[in-house]
Design a protein around this motif. Sequence first.
Motif: not given
Length: 179
Positions: A15, A21, A64
Amino acid sequence: MLDVIYRKTQAGLTEIQTRASGLSLKQRQLLIMIDGKTPAHALPMAMPEKDLVHKLLELEWDGLIERAGSLPPKNAAVPAPAPSTAAATAAVAAPGGFTLGLNVVRISAGQVARIRSILHMTNQNHLSGELDDMIGEMEHLVSVADIERCIGRYLQVMKTRGMESAAQTYLAQIRTVVR
């Protein structure tokens, strides 16, 4: 919760590179600061504690970040050993009549962590941290009966404060975690 040390997962590392995201600026900054060494309370984020906890939980639920450890709680008691049997019926009614209704005596550490996260968030949002000690003690629990007793205590406090309907919403999330 703020004594927890988080580390980035592979998805978190990806990410940072891809921004796939669509994280908010604060979430992205927080994700970047997480290093697997620094407890959450020491992260240099300029935001209220409640917001920090909420953002950490969101990043954790999105996969995450994950818990890498925690600082020992003040006056920590040594947890009692868990039962050695892996399967038996555990429908022990906790205070408040709450049961998870599982056919096991133990649940995974990951499930306990998710339950603690849910309880911590509601404790901060609705109970002004009244159950911090209990939630801290849950870290080492793997017995369904012990978890049910903690949830029963949480339910009693929420009911006393007139927040039983909100508690039921969170209990649905907890039941989802253990299924």
